[in-house]
Enzyme design. Structure first.
Site, PDB file in Angstrom:
ATOM      1  N   ASP A  45      27.724   5.821  36.355  1.00 19.19           N
ATOM      2  CA  ASP A  45      28.113   6.449  35.094  1.00 19.19           C
ATOM      3  C   ASP A  45      28.406   7.911  35.390  1.00 19.19           C
ATOM      4  OD1 ASP A  45      27.349   5.319  31.938  1.00 19.19           O
ATOM      5  OD2 ASP A  45      27.999   7.407  32.194  1.00 19.19           O
ATOM      6  N   ASP A  71      32.692   8.999  38.386  1.00 21.07           N
ATOM      7  CA  ASP A  71      33.772   8.808  37.410  1.00 21.07           C
ATOM      8  C   ASP A  71      34.576   7.616  37.929  1.00 21.07           C
ATOM      9  OD1 ASP A  71      36.132   8.741  36.009  1.00 21.07           O
ATOM     10  OD2 ASP A  71      36.354  10.918  35.921  1.00 21.07           O
ATOM     11  N   ASN A  98      32.274  -2.301  33.057  1.00 24.31           N
ATOM     12  CA  ASN A  98      31.940  -2.105  31.638  1.00 24.31           C
ATOM     13  C   ASN A  98      32.368  -0.742  31.095  1.00 24.31           C
ATOM     14  OD1 ASN A  98      30.066  -2.376  29.098  1.00 24.31           O
ATOM     15  ND2 ASN A  98      29.328  -0.541  30.188  1.00 24.31           N
ATOM     16  N   TYR A 162      43.884   1.556  22.821  1.00 24.54           N
ATOM     17  CA  TYR A 162      42.660   0.820  23.163  1.00 24.54           C
ATOM     18  C   TYR A 162      42.950  -0.683  23.293  1.00 24.54           C
ATOM     19  CZ  TYR A 162      37.824  -0.811  22.883  1.00 24.54           C
ATOM     20  OH  TYR A 162      36.612  -1.417  23.148  1.00 24.54           O
ATOM     21  N   LYS A 166      42.754  -3.125  26.646  1.00 23.52           N
ATOM     22  CA  LYS A 166      41.890  -4.305  26.718  1.00 23.52           C
ATOM     23  C   LYS A 166      42.702  -5.590  26.898  1.00 23.52           C
ATOM     24  CE  LYS A 166      37.911  -2.176  26.349  1.00 23.52           C
ATOM     25  NZ  LYS A 166      36.967  -2.185  27.490  1.00 23.52           N
TER      26      LYS A 166
END
Ligand SMILES: NC(=O)c1ccc[n+]([C@@H]2O[C@H](COP(=O)([O-])OP(=O)(O)OC[C@H]3O[C@@H](n4cnc5c(N)ncnc54)[C@H](O)[C@@H]3O)[C@@H](O)[C@H]2O)c1
Length: 259
Positions: A45, A71, A98, A162, A166
């Site tokens: 993370d 990153d 994720n 977005y 996805k």
């Protein structure tokens, strides 16, 4: 005949799993679930403070967890993290892509920089992280990649960047699955609906209630709901399932909630 699956591990016990964006929200739930299954967890993370807190929490629950400030949209940082993980753990078995960001903006108000940032973090990072671990997984003739998409890939007003990011995650998943199907590596995706993460907690009660009504099950998902689906794909025994997208959204992908 392809015999690659005959050397797969028997269970999750001792397997090394990377969870990107694992410091909070859904990623933390996935890390917890995989740790409970016996995995050794590498949390990646870029939020240093949250990483420290997640490490303390998971360790106190008995998890074997290592953290890396990375990153995931940076090739150099990801390759360095893979090298460090291989040096300490010798293998990488599971990658959960994720990490992601939201991106609510109407196209009429969106510039290319906004669009590119969403694509870079939500899509490019999944390509970068997958590419960084696939050679090692192929060498071991075993690997599990689970990409976190979103129900929003079906299209949402005000979420063009977005939902496009996805949607491309689904295509990436299917193509990678085909490219690595003969190497003991499965690649699958999970499409969450609305999930209660720190972001959800910041919404007003009114907005939360209106979101409830859009879910046929009339409840908001929990990180654990997503984590259970991820664990299914991660299990060595799920070796004949690849290239699939599993919705975990309380029925929201079915269309109208007025059922
Ligand atoms: N929460 C929802 O309702 C929902 C619904 C559908 C899909 N998703 C997807 O689930 C995933 C997790 O979402 P969440 O709600 O838990 O979000 P979150 O913001 O709570 O957690 C995301 C984590 O990713 C990290 N991160 C973001 N960009 C990063 C980068 N470039 N490098 C490293 N780390 C980075 C953040 O620091 C954070 O810890 C995302 O891919 C998101 O698109 C969430």
């Amino acid at each position: 005949m392809n015999q690659t699956n005959t050397i797969a591990p028997a269970s999750l016990q001792g397997l090394v799993a990377i969870v990107t964006g694992g410091a909070k929200g859904i990623g933390l739930g996935i890390a917890r679930e995989l740790a409970q299954g016996g995995c050794r967890i590498a949390l990646w993370d870029f939020d240093d403070a949250a990483l420290g807190e997640a490490e303390r929490t998971l360790s106190s629950e008995g998890a074997d967890v290592t953290t890396f400030k990375v990153d995931v949209s940076s090739v150099d940082q990801v390759e360095a993290a893979v090298a460090r993980l291989l040096a300490s753990h010798a293998r990488i078995d599971i990658l959960v892509n994720n990490a992601g960001i939201g991106g609510d903006k109407l196209v009429s108000k969106m510039d290319l920089a906004f669009w590119s940032r969403v694509i870079e973090i939500n899509l490019n990072s999944q390509f970068i992280c997958s590419k960084a671990v696939l050679a090692q997984m192929a060498q071991n003739r075993f690997g599990r990649i689970i990409n976190i998409g979103s129900r929003a890939w079906l299209g949402n007003r005000g979420q063009a960047a977005y939902s496009a990011s996805k949607g491309a995650v689904v295509s990436l998943t299917r193509s990678l699955a085909l490219e690595y199907a003969r190497k003991g590596i499965t690649v699958n995706a999970v499409a969450p609906g609305i999930v209660e993460t720190p972001l959800f907690a910041t919404l007003t009660e009114e907005v939360r209630q209106s979101l409830h009504k859009t879910v046929p099950m009339e409840r908001i998902g929990q990180p654990q709901d997503i984590a259970r689906a991820v664990r299914f794909f991660a299990e060595p025994g799920s070796s004949y399932v690849t290239g699939q997208l599993l919705y975990v959204c309380g029925g929201r992908s079915l269309g109208s909630p007025s059922v």
